[in-house]
Design a protein around this motif. Sequence first.
Motif, PDB file in Angstrom:
ATOM      1  N   MET A  61      10.373 -56.220  -8.279  1.00 29.86           N
ATOM      2  CA  MET A  61      10.197 -57.583  -7.763  1.00 29.86           C
ATOM      3  C   MET A  61       8.931 -57.646  -6.905  1.00 29.86           C
ATOM      4  O   MET A  61       8.486 -56.643  -6.360  1.00 29.86           O
ATOM      5  CB  MET A  61      11.416 -58.014  -6.957  1.00 29.86           C
ATOM      6  CG  MET A  61      12.659 -58.178  -7.832  1.00 29.86           C
ATOM      7  SD  MET A  61      13.827 -59.377  -7.164  1.00 29.86           S
ATOM      8  CE  MET A  61      14.284 -58.607  -5.628  1.00 29.86           C
ATOM      9  N   SER A  62       8.389 -58.849  -6.779  1.00 30.34           N
ATOM     10  CA  SER A  62       7.175 -59.052  -5.986  1.00 30.34           C
ATOM     11  C   SER A  62       7.525 -59.198  -4.505  1.00 30.34           C
ATOM     12  O   SER A  62       8.697 -59.388  -4.147  1.00 30.34           O
ATOM     13  CB  SER A  62       6.478 -60.324  -6.451  1.00 30.34           C
ATOM     14  OG  SER A  62       7.291 -61.438  -6.134  1.00 30.34           O
ATOM     15  N   ASP A  63       6.497 -59.176  -3.660  1.00 29.62           N
ATOM     16  CA  ASP A  63       6.720 -59.441  -2.228  1.00 29.62           C
ATOM     17  C   ASP A  63       7.348 -60.821  -2.029  1.00 29.62           C
ATOM     18  O   ASP A  63       8.248 -61.005  -1.203  1.00 29.62           O
ATOM     19  CB  ASP A  63       5.412 -59.274  -1.434  1.00 29.62           C
ATOM     20  CG  ASP A  63       4.257 -60.122  -1.980  1.00 29.62           C
ATOM     21  OD1 ASP A  63       4.377 -60.708  -3.075  1.00 29.62           O
ATOM     22  OD2 ASP A  63       3.209 -60.182  -1.302  1.00 29.62           O
ATOM     23  N   ALA A  64       6.915 -61.797  -2.845  1.00 29.80           N
ATOM     24  CA  ALA A  64       7.469 -63.159  -2.702  1.00 29.80           C
ATOM     25  C   ALA A  64       8.955 -63.182  -3.069  1.00 29.80           C
ATOM     26  O   ALA A  64       9.748 -63.887  -2.441  1.00 29.80           O
ATOM     27  CB  ALA A  64       6.696 -64.135  -3.584  1.00 29.80           C
ATOM     28  N   GLN A  65       9.325 -62.409  -4.091  1.00 31.21           N
ATOM     29  CA  GLN A  65      10.741 -62.366  -4.459  1.00 31.21           C
ATOM     30  C   GLN A  65      11.580 -61.685  -3.373  1.00 31.21           C
ATOM     31  O   GLN A  65      12.666 -62.155  -3.033  1.00 31.21           O
ATOM     32  CB  GLN A  65      10.928 -61.633  -5.792  1.00 31.21           C
ATOM     33  CG  GLN A  65      10.482 -62.462  -6.990  1.00 31.21           C
ATOM     34  CD  GLN A  65      10.636 -61.665  -8.272  1.00 31.21           C
ATOM     35  OE1 GLN A  65       9.963 -60.660  -8.475  1.00 31.21           O
ATOM     36  NE2 GLN A  65      11.533 -62.092  -9.139  1.00 31.21           N
ATOM     37  N   TRP A  66      11.060 -60.589  -2.833  1.00 32.03           N
ATOM     38  CA  TRP A  66      11.791 -59.895  -1.755  1.00 32.03           C
ATOM     39  C   TRP A  66      11.913 -60.804  -0.537  1.00 32.03           C
ATOM     40  O   TRP A  66      12.970 -60.855   0.105  1.00 32.03           O
ATOM     41  CB  TRP A  66      11.115 -58.581  -1.378  1.00 32.03           C
ATOM     42  CG  TRP A  66      11.445 -57.484  -2.356  1.00 32.03           C
ATOM     43  CD1 TRP A  66      10.650 -56.989  -3.341  1.00 32.03           C
ATOM     44  CD2 TRP A  66      12.694 -56.776  -2.459  1.00 32.03           C
ATOM     45  NE1 TRP A  66      11.309 -56.021  -4.062  1.00 32.03           N
ATOM     46  CE2 TRP A  66      12.575 -55.866  -3.538  1.00 32.03           C
ATOM     47  CE3 TRP A  66      13.902 -56.820  -1.758  1.00 32.03           C
ATOM     48  CZ2 TRP A  66      13.605 -55.003  -3.921  1.00 32.03           C
ATOM     49  CZ3 TRP A  66      14.935 -55.962  -2.145  1.00 32.03           C
ATOM     50  CH2 TRP A  66      14.768 -55.071  -3.208  1.00 32.03           C
ATOM     51  N   ALA A  67      10.858 -61.530  -0.242  1.00 33.46           N
ATOM     52  CA  ALA A  67      10.933 -62.478   0.874  1.00 33.46           C
ATOM     53  C   ALA A  67      11.975 -63.552   0.564  1.00 33.46           C
ATOM     54  O   ALA A  67      12.724 -63.985   1.450  1.00 33.46           O
ATOM     55  CB  ALA A  67       9.566 -63.115   1.123  1.00 33.46           C
ATOM     56  N   GLY A  68      12.057 -63.954  -0.710  1.00 37.66           N
ATOM     57  CA  GLY A  68      13.025 -64.958  -1.141  1.00 37.66           C
ATOM     58  C   GLY A  68      14.457 -64.509  -0.896  1.00 37.66           C
ATOM     59  O   GLY A  68      15.333 -65.334  -0.622  1.00 37.66           O
ATOM     60  N   LEU A  69      14.703 -63.203  -0.989  1.00 37.85           N
ATOM     61  CA  LEU A  69      16.066 -62.711  -0.737  1.00 37.85           C
ATOM     62  C   LEU A  69      16.523 -63.101   0.669  1.00 37.85           C
ATOM     63  O   LEU A  69      17.675 -63.457   0.885  1.00 37.85           O
ATOM     64  CB  LEU A  69      16.140 -61.184  -0.882  1.00 37.85           C
ATOM     65  CG  LEU A  69      15.878 -60.597  -2.261  1.00 37.85           C
ATOM     66  CD1 LEU A  69      16.144 -59.099  -2.248  1.00 37.85           C
ATOM     67  CD2 LEU A  69      16.731 -61.250  -3.331  1.00 37.85           C
ATOM     68  N   MET A  70      15.591 -63.038   1.609  1.00 36.09           N
ATOM     69  CA  MET A  70      15.935 -63.401   2.990  1.00 36.09           C
ATOM     70  C   MET A  70      16.145 -64.909   3.141  1.00 36.09           C
ATOM     71  O   MET A  70      16.794 -65.362   4.062  1.00 36.09           O
ATOM     72  CB  MET A  70      14.825 -62.960   3.955  1.00 36.09           C
ATOM     73  CG  MET A  70      14.629 -61.464   4.044  1.00 36.09           C
ATOM     74  SD  MET A  70      16.129 -60.562   4.499  1.00 36.09           S
ATOM     75  CE  MET A  70      16.445 -61.226   6.125  1.00 36.09           C
ATOM     76  N   ARG A  71      15.566 -65.679   2.223  1.00 39.23           N
ATOM     77  CA  ARG A  71      15.646 -67.135   2.304  1.00 39.23           C
ATOM     78  C   ARG A  71      16.814 -67.685   1.484  1.00 39.23           C
ATOM     79  O   ARG A  71      17.020 -68.887   1.438  1.00 39.23           O
ATOM     80  CB  ARG A  71      14.330 -67.765   1.791  1.00 39.23           C
ATOM     81  CG  ARG A  71      13.097 -67.358   2.580  1.00 39.23           C
ATOM     82  CD  ARG A  71      12.977 -68.126   3.879  1.00 39.23           C
ATOM     83  NE  ARG A  71      12.912 -69.568   3.607  1.00 39.23           N
ATOM     84  CZ  ARG A  71      13.337 -70.503   4.448  1.00 39.23           C
ATOM     85  NH1 ARG A  71      13.862 -70.170   5.589  1.00 39.23           N
ATOM     86  NH2 ARG A  71      13.233 -71.784   4.131  1.00 39.23           N
ATOM     87  N   GLY A  72      17.560 -66.795   0.814  1.00 41.19           N
ATOM     88  CA  GLY A  72      18.660 -67.252  -0.033  1.00 41.19           C
ATOM     89  C   GLY A  72      19.699 -68.005   0.787  1.00 41.19           C
ATOM     90  O   GLY A  72      20.036 -67.595   1.898  1.00 41.19           O
ATOM     91  N   ASP A  73      20.184 -69.108   0.235  1.00 39.13           N
ATOM     92  CA  ASP A  73      21.219 -69.889   0.907  1.00 39.13           C
ATOM     93  C   ASP A  73      22.566 -69.503   0.292  1.00 39.13           C
ATOM     94  O   ASP A  73      22.790 -69.740  -0.896  1.00 39.13           O
ATOM     95  CB  ASP A  73      20.918 -71.380   0.708  1.00 39.13           C
ATOM     96  CG  ASP A  73      22.007 -72.274   1.269  1.00 39.13           C
ATOM     97  OD1 ASP A  73      22.982 -71.743   1.856  1.00 39.13           O
ATOM     98  OD2 ASP A  73      21.895 -73.507   1.113  1.00 39.13           O
ATOM     99  N   GLU A  74      23.446 -68.935   1.110  1.00 39.70           N
ATOM    100  CA  GLU A  74      24.702 -68.395   0.584  1.00 39.70           C
ATOM    101  C   GLU A  74      25.853 -69.401   0.591  1.00 39.70           C
ATOM    102  O   GLU A  74      27.020 -69.017   0.553  1.00 39.70           O
ATOM    103  CB  GLU A  74      25.082 -67.111   1.348  1.00 39.70           C
ATOM    104  CG  GLU A  74      24.028 -66.003   1.307  1.00 39.70           C
ATOM    105  CD  GLU A  74      23.609 -65.593  -0.112  1.00 39.70           C
ATOM    106  OE1 GLU A  74      24.382 -65.804  -1.053  1.00 39.70           O
ATOM    107  OE2 GLU A  74      22.483 -65.073  -0.259  1.00 39.70           O
TER     108      GLU A  74
END
Length: 462
Positions: A61-74
């Motif tokens: 995964m890219s840096d943007a995707q990894w950053a997206g993991l932190m932004r995921g709305d659960e």
Amino acid sequence: MTGYTPVPDAEPFRIKMVEPIRWTTREEREGLLEEAGYNLFLVPAEAVYIDLLTDSGTSAMSDAQWAGLMRGDEAYAGSRSFYRLREVIRGLLGFEHVLPTHQGRGAEHVLFSTILKPGQLVLNNMHFDTTLAHVQHRGGIAQDLAIAQAYDPTSAHPFKGDFDLSRLERALKEHGPAKIALVMATVTCNSGGGQPVSLANLRQAAALARSHGVRFFLDACRFAENAYFIHEREPGWTGRPVREVVRAMMDVADGCTMSGKKDALVNIGGFLAMRDPALYRQATVWAVLFEGFPTYGGLAGRDLEAMARGLEEVVDEEYLRHRLGQVRYLADRLRDAGVPLMEPPGGHAVYLDARRFLPHLDAEQLPGQTLAVEIYREGGVRTVEIGTVLAGRDPATGANRHPELELVRLAIPRRVYTDRHLEWVAASVIRVYGRRTAMRGMTMTEEPPVLRHFTARFRPIA
Ligand code: F0G
């Protein structure tokens, strides 16, 4: 910097995080092979130097995707990450209704539960194994209708994933919409070597389906790789923006199943997408039952976020040029040394033609399995047999099925290995090729009744 041209196909990324891989000695590998019953699925991944078992769920995964993991709305219902994913799919693919699923086969399960009645047919250029299994699970009958060249490993046809349109038309005429649940195009055609389907063929196949009142879906797992082949090869489409090609491919379809583990550049995830609101409402019932509430479908919010970002990244033309160039690079190294390949190389993998590699072995001596084992023994490289072992037995006669192609697949994970790794892969295969006449084949010593390739055990023929 005037006059500077970048190295063709060079990586359009740099590496920020590394994962050590371990080298094993030949003695270690001998021991591991014996313990694993010469089945590479049973070898621990840690003992694999370069793992080309699959391109599925193995992307970096890219840096943007990894950053997206932190932004995921659960949120259980109505997660922001779901809406974001839906917007990306609407914008890129043009399908209004989206049901996330835990992976591609989850989408197949929901789709076929919704539209397929026992005894009905599904027509595909070539069904992937899980698609075939889901059709049969619902009591359906799967028919493959790819062009004849798809089964000839030496044919250099540029679109070997194409439908044989006259056979498709005949089947549609003969059986009609009451008997045919769906026409599906697998892009790229994995079971046929990762070969693309041309836009002209997709359009004609879709038009035929429509004129007979039958729905047309894409199995879109590798849609971006397919689009790039069209962008490179198809008269009238060469050089056109990949996003435009993607949209043109999707425009002919009523919907798609998707394994995000391929061209959404994620480690887990998938979706089912479609235009028809009535079909969506029916599918939602099954989605809730099998996958989860329709805005998460078996995934965490962070997975939805990573998939949304991956879908944006995969249509980047620099990425795709590198991706397909890297697969071609490995194929070129092997071909230069005379190794028989399935031609032309596919979008996600290079396939060795085990029948021509080991012409002195007959199918019962399992040439594909023999070759895969030898490549691991030689270089710690894991590949997968796509031949007699995978094909299993005919349930009626109990005899081994003999597939038209006996292949070993070297699937390249996305953004994971460098060309130097692939040079090692090529060197290992070439060394095995040099001593091919000494190979005696394998025999199965333990055979589970279904999906035998995952757990069967083998021994070398003395
Ligand atoms: N369709 C195609 C064409 C596939 O290649 C796959 C998976 C699926 C559907 C199912 O998706 O694994 O997410 O459930 N192919 C993997 C492979 C397993 O190794 O080729 P999934």
